[in-house]
Design an enzyme around this catalytic site. Structure first.
Site, PDB file in Angstrom:
ATOM      1  N   HIS A  89       0.877  -1.188   0.000  1.00 25.56           N
ATOM      2  CA  HIS A  89       0.000   0.000   0.000  1.00 25.56           C
ATOM      3  C   HIS A  89       0.909   1.232   0.000  1.00 25.56           C
ATOM      4  O   HIS A  89       1.745   1.382  -0.890  1.00 25.56           O
ATOM      5  CB  HIS A  89      -0.923  -0.112   1.225  1.00 25.56           C
ATOM      6  CG  HIS A  89      -2.066   0.842   1.278  1.00 25.56           C
ATOM      7  ND1 HIS A  89      -2.421   1.659   0.243  1.00 25.56           N
ATOM      8  CD2 HIS A  89      -2.954   1.127   2.293  1.00 25.56           C
ATOM      9  CE1 HIS A  89      -3.472   2.385   0.592  1.00 25.56           C
ATOM     10  NE2 HIS A  89      -3.807   2.093   1.835  1.00 25.56           N
ATOM     11  N   HIS A 113      -2.082  -2.304  -9.636  1.00 31.52           N
ATOM     12  CA  HIS A 113      -3.077  -1.720  -8.742  1.00 31.52           C
ATOM     13  C   HIS A 113      -4.292  -2.618  -8.719  1.00 31.52           C
ATOM     14  O   HIS A 113      -4.653  -3.196  -9.739  1.00 31.52           O
ATOM     15  CB  HIS A 113      -3.468  -0.312  -9.217  1.00 31.52           C
ATOM     16  CG  HIS A 113      -4.140   0.481  -8.160  1.00 31.52           C
ATOM     17  ND1 HIS A 113      -5.480   0.384  -7.890  1.00 31.52           N
ATOM     18  CD2 HIS A 113      -3.639   1.376  -7.275  1.00 31.52           C
ATOM     19  CE1 HIS A 113      -5.772   1.186  -6.890  1.00 31.52           C
ATOM     20  NE2 HIS A 113      -4.684   1.797  -6.498  1.00 31.52           N
ATOM     21  N   ASP A 124       2.677   5.796  -6.767  1.00 29.72           N
ATOM     22  CA  ASP A 124       3.939   5.789  -6.016  1.00 29.72           C
ATOM     23  C   ASP A 124       5.175   5.729  -6.901  1.00 29.72           C
ATOM     24  O   ASP A 124       6.292   5.880  -6.416  1.00 29.72           O
ATOM     25  CB  ASP A 124       3.972   4.590  -5.055  1.00 29.72           C
ATOM     26  CG  ASP A 124       3.034   4.805  -3.898  1.00 29.72           C
ATOM     27  OD1 ASP A 124       2.876   5.968  -3.500  1.00 29.72           O
ATOM     28  OD2 ASP A 124       2.467   3.820  -3.407  1.00 29.72           O
TER      29      ASP A 124
HETATM   30  N1  ACO Z   1       5.327  -6.879 -10.358  1.00 26.83           N
HETATM   31  C1  ACO Z   1       5.231  -8.126 -10.912  1.00 26.83           C
HETATM   32  N2  ACO Z   1       4.086  -8.833 -10.937  1.00 26.83           N
HETATM   33  C2  ACO Z   1       2.988  -8.274 -10.388  1.00 26.83           C
HETATM   34  C3  ACO Z   1       3.016  -6.993  -9.825  1.00 26.83           C
HETATM   35  C4  ACO Z   1       4.233  -6.281  -9.823  1.00 26.83           C
HETATM   36  N3  ACO Z   1       4.319  -5.061  -9.287  1.00 26.83           N
HETATM   37  N4  ACO Z   1       1.777  -6.682  -9.355  1.00 26.83           N
HETATM   38  C5  ACO Z   1       1.003  -7.741  -9.617  1.00 26.83           C
HETATM   39  N5  ACO Z   1       1.733  -8.704 -10.251  1.00 26.83           N
HETATM   40  C6  ACO Z   1       1.223  -9.978 -10.758  1.00 26.83           C
HETATM   41  C7  ACO Z   1       1.001 -10.964  -9.621  1.00 26.83           C
HETATM   42  O1  ACO Z   1       2.145 -11.754  -9.385  1.00 26.83           O
HETATM   43  C8  ACO Z   1      -0.165 -11.754 -10.139  1.00 26.83           C
HETATM   44  O2  ACO Z   1       0.305 -12.678 -11.086  1.00 26.83           O
HETATM   45  P1  ACO Z   1      -0.452 -14.112 -11.279  1.00 26.83           P
HETATM   46  O3  ACO Z   1      -1.818 -13.785 -11.774  1.00 26.83           O
HETATM   47  O4  ACO Z   1       0.398 -14.822 -12.297  1.00 26.83           O
HETATM   48  O5  ACO Z   1      -0.449 -14.779  -9.950  1.00 26.83           O
HETATM   49  C9  ACO Z   1      -1.002 -10.731 -10.903  1.00 26.83           C
HETATM   50  O6  ACO Z   1      -0.066  -9.720 -11.304  1.00 26.83           O
HETATM   51  C10 ACO Z   1      -2.090 -10.079 -10.079  1.00 26.83           C
HETATM   52  O7  ACO Z   1      -1.504  -9.611  -8.872  1.00 26.83           O
HETATM   53  P2  ACO Z   1      -2.273  -9.579  -7.481  1.00 26.83           P
HETATM   54  O8  ACO Z   1      -1.283  -9.492  -6.374  1.00 26.83           O
HETATM   55  O9  ACO Z   1      -3.254 -10.702  -7.442  1.00 26.83           O
HETATM   56  O10 ACO Z   1      -3.087  -8.236  -7.641  1.00 26.83           O
HETATM   57  P3  ACO Z   1      -3.682  -7.402  -6.478  1.00 26.83           P
HETATM   58  O11 ACO Z   1      -4.760  -6.580  -7.045  1.00 26.83           O
HETATM   59  O12 ACO Z   1      -4.036  -8.267  -5.324  1.00 26.83           O
HETATM   60  O13 ACO Z   1      -2.460  -6.477  -5.980  1.00 26.83           O
HETATM   61  C11 ACO Z   1      -0.925  -4.706  -5.777  1.00 26.83           C
HETATM   62  C12 ACO Z   1      -2.296  -5.152  -6.315  1.00 26.83           C
HETATM   63  C13 ACO Z   1      -0.792  -5.092  -4.290  1.00 26.83           C
HETATM   64  C14 ACO Z   1      -0.829  -3.197  -5.876  1.00 26.83           C
HETATM   65  C15 ACO Z   1       0.183  -5.380  -6.614  1.00 26.83           C
HETATM   66  O14 ACO Z   1       0.075  -4.979  -7.969  1.00 26.83           O
HETATM   67  C16 ACO Z   1       1.588  -5.074  -6.080  1.00 26.83           C
HETATM   68  O15 ACO Z   1       2.054  -5.774  -5.172  1.00 26.83           O
HETATM   69  N6  ACO Z   1       2.271  -4.025  -6.620  1.00 26.83           N
HETATM   70  C17 ACO Z   1       3.569  -3.631  -6.136  1.00 26.83           C
HETATM   71  C18 ACO Z   1       3.421  -2.805  -4.855  1.00 26.83           C
HETATM   72  C19 ACO Z   1       2.847  -1.436  -5.108  1.00 26.83           C
HETATM   73  O16 ACO Z   1       3.281  -0.701  -5.991  1.00 26.83           O
HETATM   74  N7  ACO Z   1       1.874  -1.055  -4.263  1.00 26.83           N
HETATM   75  C20 ACO Z   1       1.248   0.275  -4.337  1.00 26.83           C
HETATM   76  C21 ACO Z   1      -0.192   0.153  -4.673  1.00 26.83           C
HETATM   77  S1  ACO Z   1      -0.917   1.717  -4.932  1.00 26.83           S
HETATM   78  C22 ACO Z   1      -1.117   2.369  -3.408  1.00 26.83           C
HETATM   79  O17 ACO Z   1      -1.354   1.746  -2.433  1.00 26.83           O
HETATM   80  C23 ACO Z   1      -0.959   3.778  -3.332  1.00 26.83           C
END
Ligand code: ACO
Length: 402
Positions: free
Chosen positions: A242, A283, A341
């Protein structure tokens, strides 16, 4: 039904429909009139106004008024609101003492969380959550004191004397003065940096039912003290999935170190066994560009340009990384785009904010969003939030006879 020997999920459906939705993928937890997001189209509206327009044409104080009241203020209303916030920007000595009690190397989010929780103690007897005037005063206190507390957290960690709020300064300008000013010296804040900081606050002001805002609502639904609910939101924001992502993005860019290392970083992010994700990408709601990220990137270019840092290696790495990821089939197929971010950390670094303070800045900007949601909830009819669960544990069994 749940009998002595079997656990049957239908037992929890007997009073109606039961859904199992881990991560709230498709379940609305409330109704709200504050913020609208269309994640597929990359649209974000606050009270109907597009974030791109607010970021460029409004300012943080006006955006706070809008989020809290539903309409833009008249000039007189804005001036009165800004003054009320200034009038409530001093922090009670008991909270100052809480901040001073922390070891200097404590993570800033831990100190901020405790300081805001301590405000619950200072104002508890005065707060009447059923009274609109009391809630308004609480909003002034929260928005007024967040910059003071955030600057104190920074100063305490550096072992420097705290700087009192200066009511002649604008909101972001005053925050930078309290952070970087020296005791006994007149304020000397660059207007470029104050404007950039103000825009960062606007871009973080609200984002509907994200994890921290949902936490504030859930916590507040028990009728608890609003500062305690906000402290719960701050705790939630801290995590790297987050708000903590802005800190993680900068650490990642610094670790990459040069443009040549980007390919291997992207490969690592695609390798599920690595446990590594591209920070600042992806996201839950946006499956398109995060509209805030676009404005943040533009602001980043403007600020670094004005500071003569347009050739910053970190900016070059970030831009190339974005380009490579956006062309990569993995990121395309999973609809992973830069989020808010991704570029904010580069701006904050240019302003000379230490990396570990980045999430504090996010919390400072988001405080109004948390409060607006809490206020919206408690001023209408609401129920205590009480999610159910899908029990997967042991069936009923007898305690061994002795
Ligand atoms: N890098 C590589 N792979 C990713 C990333 C990433 N940043 N984000 C998601 N994926 C992949 C996951 O591994 C997953 O792959 P799969 O379907 O093969 O298992 C797929 O994309 C979906 O990811 P989830 O984690 O299920 O998506 P979710 O909606 O739950 O998570 C999140 C969203 C937490 C933001 C995620 O994209 C992430 O961890 N990003 C990096 C951290 C980040 O930048 N957070 C800031 C969010 S914005 C905020 O809070 C202001």
């Amino acid at each position: 039904s749940v009998g002595p020997d079997v656990i049957d999920v239908t037992s929890i459906t007997k009073n109606g429909f039961f859904t199992f939705d881990p991560g709230f993928m498709s379940t609305a937890s409330c109704e709200s009139k504050i913020t609208f997001i269309d994640g597929d189209e990359g649209i974000l509206l606050h009270r109907g106004y597009p974030i791109e327009q607010l970021a460029v044409s409004s300012d943080y104080i006006e955006t706070c008024y809008l989020l809290l009241n539903g309409e833009l203020p008249t000039p007189a209303q804005k001036a009165e609101f800004a003054q009320a916030i200034k009038d409530n920007s001093n922090v009670d000595q008991s909270v100052v003492n809480v901040i001073k009690s922390f070891k200097r190397d404590t993570h800033p989010m831990a100190i901020l969380c405790s300081a805001v929780a301590a405000l619950a103690g200072v104002y508890h007897a005065e707060i009447d959550i059923t009274n609109a005037e009391s809630r308004k005063l609480t909003a002034y206190r929260l928005i007024g004191q967040m910059p003071t507390l955030s600057a104190m957290v920074y100063k305490h960690r550096k072992g420097e004397e705290f700087i009192a709020p200066d009511t002649s300064l604008g909101y972001a300008e005053n925050y930078l003065h309290m952070t970087f000013g020296k005791a006994g010296e007149a304020p000397n804040v660059s207007q470029t940096l104050a404007k950039a900081m103000d825009r960062i606050f606007v871009l973080h002001a609200d984002h509907e039912q994200n994890a921290s805002t949902s936490t504030v609502r859930l916590s507040g639904s028990s009728g608890t003290n609003p500062f305690a609910a906000i402290a719960a939101g701050i705790s939630t924001l801290w995590g790297p999935s987050h708000g903590g992502a802005n800190e993680a993005v900068l650490e990642m860019l610094e670790e990459i170190g040069s443009v040549e290392n980007i390919e291997s970083c992207v490969a690592r992010a695609k390798d599920k066994t690595s446990g590594f994700r591209l920070m600042g990408f992806g996201h839950r709601v946006y499956k398109n560009f995060d509209p805030r990220a676009k404005v943040m990137k533009q602001t980043c270019d403007e600020v670094l340009g004005e500071l003569g840092l347009e050739n910053s290696p970190l900016l070059a790495i970030a831009k190339r990384l974005e380009q490579i990821a956006l062309e990569d089939p993995y990121f395309i197929s999973k609809k992973l785009y830069p989020n808010v971010d991704f570029y904010s950390g580069i701006i904050l670094k240019a302003i000379e904010i230490p990396t570990e303070m980045f999430t504090v800045i996010f919390a400072l900007g988001r405080a109004v969003g948390w409060y607006s949601h809490w206020d919206e909830m408690v001023s209408t009819s609401y129920k205590i939030g009480r999610p159910r669960q899908l029990y997967t544990g042991s069936v009923k069994r007898d305690y061994p006879a002795k």
